[in-house]
Design a protein around this motif. Structure first.
Motif, PDB file in Angstrom:
ATOM      1  N   HIS A   1     -20.287  23.535  80.382  1.00  0.00           N
ATOM      2  CA  HIS A   1     -19.750  22.306  79.790  1.00  0.00           C
ATOM      3  C   HIS A   1     -18.322  22.518  79.290  1.00  0.00           C
ATOM      4  O   HIS A   1     -17.499  21.604  79.339  1.00  0.00           O
ATOM      5  N   VAL A   2     -18.031  23.717  78.820  1.00  0.00           N
ATOM      6  CA  VAL A   2     -16.688  24.008  78.307  1.00  0.00           C
ATOM      7  C   VAL A   2     -15.685  24.138  79.453  1.00  0.00           C
ATOM      8  O   VAL A   2     -14.621  23.524  79.442  1.00  0.00           O
ATOM      9  N   GLY A   3     -16.015  24.941  80.461  1.00  0.00           N
ATOM     10  CA  GLY A   3     -15.049  25.245  81.510  1.00  0.00           C
ATOM     11  C   GLY A   3     -15.228  24.486  82.807  1.00  0.00           C
ATOM     12  O   GLY A   3     -14.323  24.455  83.648  1.00  0.00           O
ATOM     13  N   LEU A   4     -16.419  23.887  83.009  1.00  0.00           N
ATOM     14  CA  LEU A   4     -16.748  23.138  84.237  1.00  0.00           C
ATOM     15  C   LEU A   4     -16.560  23.997  85.494  1.00  0.00           C
ATOM     16  O   LEU A   4     -16.057  23.540  86.517  1.00  0.00           O
ATOM     17  N   THR A   5     -16.970  25.277  85.382  1.00  0.00           N
ATOM     18  CA  THR A   5     -16.845  26.213  86.507  1.00  0.00           C
ATOM     19  C   THR A   5     -18.231  26.785  86.807  1.00  0.00           C
ATOM     20  O   THR A   5     -18.563  27.893  86.400  1.00  0.00           O
TER      21      THR A   5
ATOM     22  N   LYS B   1     -28.691  32.900  81.358  1.00  0.00           N
ATOM     23  CA  LYS B   1     -29.227  31.529  81.284  1.00  0.00           C
ATOM     24  C   LYS B   1     -29.170  30.983  79.866  1.00  0.00           C
ATOM     25  O   LYS B   1     -29.050  29.769  79.666  1.00  0.00           O
ATOM     26  N   THR B   2     -29.223  31.865  78.880  1.00  0.00           N
ATOM     27  CA  THR B   2     -29.137  31.411  77.490  1.00  0.00           C
ATOM     28  C   THR B   2     -27.832  30.670  77.237  1.00  0.00           C
ATOM     29  O   THR B   2     -27.827  29.603  76.627  1.00  0.00           O
ATOM     30  N   VAL B   3     -26.709  31.214  77.723  1.00  0.00           N
ATOM     31  CA  VAL B   3     -25.405  30.638  77.374  1.00  0.00           C
ATOM     32  C   VAL B   3     -24.757  29.814  78.489  1.00  0.00           C
ATOM     33  O   VAL B   3     -23.795  29.097  78.244  1.00  0.00           O
ATOM     34  N   ASP B   4     -25.254  29.903  79.722  1.00  0.00           N
ATOM     35  CA  ASP B   4     -24.470  29.394  80.843  1.00  0.00           C
ATOM     36  C   ASP B   4     -24.299  27.873  80.877  1.00  0.00           C
ATOM     37  O   ASP B   4     -23.252  27.381  81.302  1.00  0.00           O
TER      38      ASP B   4
ATOM     39  N   LEU C   1     -28.391  23.103  74.853  1.00  0.00           N
ATOM     40  CA  LEU C   1     -27.579  23.259  76.066  1.00  0.00           C
ATOM     41  C   LEU C   1     -27.845  24.632  76.689  1.00  0.00           C
ATOM     42  O   LEU C   1     -27.007  25.534  76.685  1.00  0.00           O
ATOM     43  N   SER C   2     -29.056  24.788  77.187  1.00  0.00           N
ATOM     44  CA  SER C   2     -29.466  26.034  77.832  1.00  0.00           C
ATOM     45  C   SER C   2     -30.545  25.710  78.853  1.00  0.00           C
ATOM     46  O   SER C   2     -31.300  24.753  78.680  1.00  0.00           O
ATOM     47  N   ALA C   3     -30.596  26.518  79.897  1.00  0.00           N
ATOM     48  CA  ALA C   3     -31.658  26.344  80.899  1.00  0.00           C
ATOM     49  C   ALA C   3     -32.983  26.909  80.401  1.00  0.00           C
ATOM     50  O   ALA C   3     -34.019  26.708  81.028  1.00  0.00           O
ATOM     51  N   LEU C   4     -32.933  27.642  79.272  1.00  0.00           N
ATOM     52  CA  LEU C   4     -34.138  28.274  78.715  1.00  0.00           C
ATOM     53  C   LEU C   4     -34.627  27.531  77.475  1.00  0.00           C
ATOM     54  O   LEU C   4     -33.838  26.915  76.754  1.00  0.00           O
ATOM     55  N   SER C   5     -35.921  27.626  77.208  1.00  0.00           N
ATOM     56  CA  SER C   5     -36.475  27.105  75.947  1.00  0.00           C
ATOM     57  C   SER C   5     -35.960  27.985  74.808  1.00  0.00           C
ATOM     58  O   SER C   5     -35.489  29.106  75.028  1.00  0.00           O
TER      59      SER C   5
ATOM     60  N   GLU D   1     -11.352  31.845  78.211  1.00  0.00           N
ATOM     61  CA  GLU D   1     -10.942  31.704  76.802  1.00  0.00           C
ATOM     62  C   GLU D   1     -12.180  31.535  75.924  1.00  0.00           C
ATOM     63  O   GLU D   1     -12.265  32.106  74.835  1.00  0.00           O
ATOM     64  N   TYR D   2     -13.142  30.774  76.421  1.00  0.00           N
ATOM     65  CA  TYR D   2     -14.394  30.578  75.675  1.00  0.00           C
ATOM     66  C   TYR D   2     -15.150  31.899  75.544  1.00  0.00           C
ATOM     67  O   TYR D   2     -15.665  32.235  74.473  1.00  0.00           O
ATOM     68  N   GLU D   3     -15.184  32.663  76.621  1.00  0.00           N
ATOM     69  CA  GLU D   3     -15.858  33.973  76.571  1.00  0.00           C
ATOM     70  C   GLU D   3     -15.172  34.881  75.560  1.00  0.00           C
ATOM     71  O   GLU D   3     -15.827  35.530  74.727  1.00  0.00           O
ATOM     72  N   SER D   4     -13.846  34.929  75.627  1.00  0.00           N
ATOM     73  CA  SER D   4     -13.077  35.835  74.770  1.00  0.00           C
ATOM     74  C   SER D   4     -13.170  35.461  73.296  1.00  0.00           C
ATOM     75  O   SER D   4     -13.338  36.326  72.426  1.00  0.00           O
ATOM     76  N   LYS D   5     -13.094  34.154  73.017  1.00  0.00           N
ATOM     77  CA  LYS D   5     -13.022  33.708  71.618  1.00  0.00           C
ATOM     78  C   LYS D   5     -14.392  33.454  70.980  1.00  0.00           C
ATOM     79  O   LYS D   5     -14.550  33.587  69.768  1.00  0.00           O
ATOM     80  N   VAL D   6     -15.380  33.064  71.797  1.00  0.00           N
ATOM     81  CA  VAL D   6     -16.687  32.687  71.236  1.00  0.00           C
ATOM     82  C   VAL D   6     -17.797  33.674  71.633  1.00  0.00           C
ATOM     83  O   VAL D   6     -18.525  34.179  70.779  1.00  0.00           O
TER      84      VAL D   6
END
Length: 557
Positions: free
Chosen positions: A417-421, A409-412, A24-28, A62-67
């Motif tokens: 998918h988590v926040g749909l933003t 791009k690694t995490v976005d 789940l990343s735009a990068l290889s 919340e995903y940014e803060s916790k993960v």
């Protein structure tokens, strides 16, 4: 003997990719590892530093803060505390830092609605200059600003970038597609109104649909015995302000044409001159906050809330009203944020089918009688990273690394998918969203469509968002409660906005970018000029118009 570092660097990064990101990343995978290695190397001078950042409390943050924050700490050795507080509290902390010069947070995710404030006060770092200067060594070569879909919203009239988008969501129309596509329901609607039930293009059609469904027994297709044709909220509370500053006036047709915001008159009814200096809010100075289109927008809001929404809605705040459509008794909602999507697709809800697909869809909001092609038709929130000048350089550099990590791009794609933003084109176009689209009710289709550019945050005409925004809920609350007529409430609002503009002008704190109020003129003088403010229409009810949802989606493709 030297002690080992408290973090594992790239090995920790690889474990994070395995456990959290996967494909789940735009990068290889190789490019993901290379990007993470860049963060490890760039962060070395800041190893062991502790930084504090803040954002409002939504699923994405919340995903940014916790993960993501712990992953960044493990990767770089920079300890991040990512606080989550209310949106109003974020603005208050930012305002306190601006007024005191004390470094409360090392970076803020605050709405791009403050772009006019940041550009004029010069207390937020100009990121264009930052990335070429003090931030150069800590600016990711793979940042790819062109991939961000919201940088137009965070760029000042000087062409410089002041904020980096972190999350975005739009304000759209929500409706029960299962009810709208039912043959008996469609036949009953056509028999009563003479045209097809569908996605309303204008407010006249929205009003008819609201009237049609309110009190209707939908049990013949498994719905409740009594439903409502509209949902909203009306409690006199700060959240009532967002309901209107988030482009309600321009949806009705107040303000001027322009992209991403009306010019010279914006969706708050504030007019600027050719130097982008605010010159008025009331019609007498060329503004449109109390013009016929704005007053019509408030009249319709109150009328629909009273006639077609559940009785409890008038006493609700934003957060209480948000979950109501998912309870299954509401047919449509014009003013609905896509940030609610994740909560609307949970298994077991009355608005979700057994296979996980939604019974509802989202579409562009209809526009009011004063609206013309080329005008803004909806709001888009863009929570964006902001570095204050009062933050010491080294702390700002460390915080900038974190800001880029959580938008990389690694995490976005995973974060999306988590926040749909969505903030990146590469994430929106990722194959995983093509696969997931049928379960998201039109969200992916909207963000992949050319239509999305007509949705934007508050623009650069607003010179001090914290001071001006708080005037809205108090004045519109008076109209909502019946203490004032819509005209009286908007007259009061524009006058109070002009008092703030006049104070800023006298204080000179924004230099030659600050307000310079026009002399008051007779309203007719302004009505005779092209554009906003427009004179009152003899008939504010247009011929109702709807469009089939499938045709709408096809037009986007």
């Amino acid at each position: 003997m030297a002690t080992a570092p408290a973090y594992a660097g790239i090995e920790e990064g690889k474990a994070f990719l395995d456990s959290e990101i996967g494909d789940l990343s735009a990068l290889s995978r190789a490019d993901q590892e290379a990007e993470l290695q860049w963060f490890v190397d760039a962060a070395k001078p800041y190893e062991g530093m502790e930084i504090k950042v803040v954002s409002e409390t939504i699923a994405t943050h919340e995903y940014e803060s916790k993960v993501l924050a712990p992953a960044f700490t493990a990767l770089t050795g920079i300890k991040v505390t990512h606080d989550l507080i209310g949106e109003g509290d974020v603005v208050e902390k930012l305002q306190t830092q601006m007024q005191s010069g004390e470094n409360i947070y090392d970076a803020y995710i605050n709405d791009s609605d403050l772009i006019g404030t940041h550009w004029r006060y010069k207390q937020a770092r100009n990121l264009t200059e930052w990335m070429a200067g003090d931030g150069k060594a800590v600016t990711n070569p793979g940042l790819d600003l062109a991939d961000f879909i919201g940088t137009k919203f965070t760029t000042g009239p000087d062409g410089k970038l002041y904020q980096l988008p972190d999350q975005q969501f739009a304000n759209l129309y929500w409706f029960r597609q299962d009810w709208f596509s039912d043959e008996k329901t469609k036949a009953d609607f056509k028999a009563k109104y003479g045209y097809d039930l569908g996605v309303p293009v204008n407010w006249s059609a929205y009003e008819d649909i609201a009237e049609f469904f309110t009190g209707r027994d939908m049990s013949y297709i498994g719905g409740p015995a009594k439903v409502y044709g509209h949902m909203d909220y009306g409690k006199k509370d700060p959240s009532l302000g967002w309901r209107f500053t988030d482009a309600w006036l321009s949806m009705a047709g107040a303000g001027d044409k322009g992209e991403p915001n009306g010019l010279p008159v914006d969706e708050w009814g504030i007019r600027v001159n050719e130097k982008s200096q605010p010159v008025g809010s009331c019609v007498a100075r060329g503004g449109d906050t109390n013009g016929p289109a704005a007053v019509y927008s408030i009249e319709k809001y109150i009328d629909w809330l009273t006639k077609y929404a559940p009785p409890a809605a008038a006493g609700m705040v934003f957060s209480e009203a948000g979950p109501v459509p998912a309870q299954g008794e509401v047919a449509q909602q014009m003013f609905w944020y896509t940030a609610f999507t994740a909560d609307m697709v949970k298994d077991g809800l009355p608005v979700v089918n057994e296979d996980g697909t939604p019974k509802w869809r989202m579409a562009p909001s209809p526009h009011g009688a004063y609206w013309e092609e080329g005008m803004k038709v909806g709001y888009q929130d863009a929570g964006s990273w902001t570095l204050m000048e009062s933050t010491p350089v080294d702390r700002a550099q460390a915080a900038w690394l974190y800001a880029q990590f959580v938008t990389s791009k690694t995490v976005d794609v995973k974060k999306s998918h988590v926040g749909l933003t969505f903030i990146r084109e590469s994430s929106i176009q990722h194959p995983s969203f093509t696969e997931r689209a049928p379960k998201l009710g039109g969200l992916v289709e909207f963000y992949r469509s050319p239509a999305r550019v007509a949705w934007s945050p508050t623009g650069t005409n607003v010179p001090d968002y914290p001071k001006l925004a708080q005037l809205w809920w108090q004045n519109i609350g008076d109209a909502s409660s019946g203490a004032k007529t819509p005209q009286e409430a908007m007259d009061s609002l524009c006058a109070e906005q002009e008092k703030v503009l006049a104070r800023l002008e006298r204080a000179g704190v924004q230099g030659d970018l600050g307000p310079k109020l026009n002399e008051e003129m007779d309203a007719q003088y302004w009505f005779d000029q092209p554009g906003a403010p427009k004179p009152k229409l003899e008939n504010e009810r247009e011929e109702p118009k709807t469009v089939a949802y499938d045709d709408l989606i096809a037009s986007w493709k």
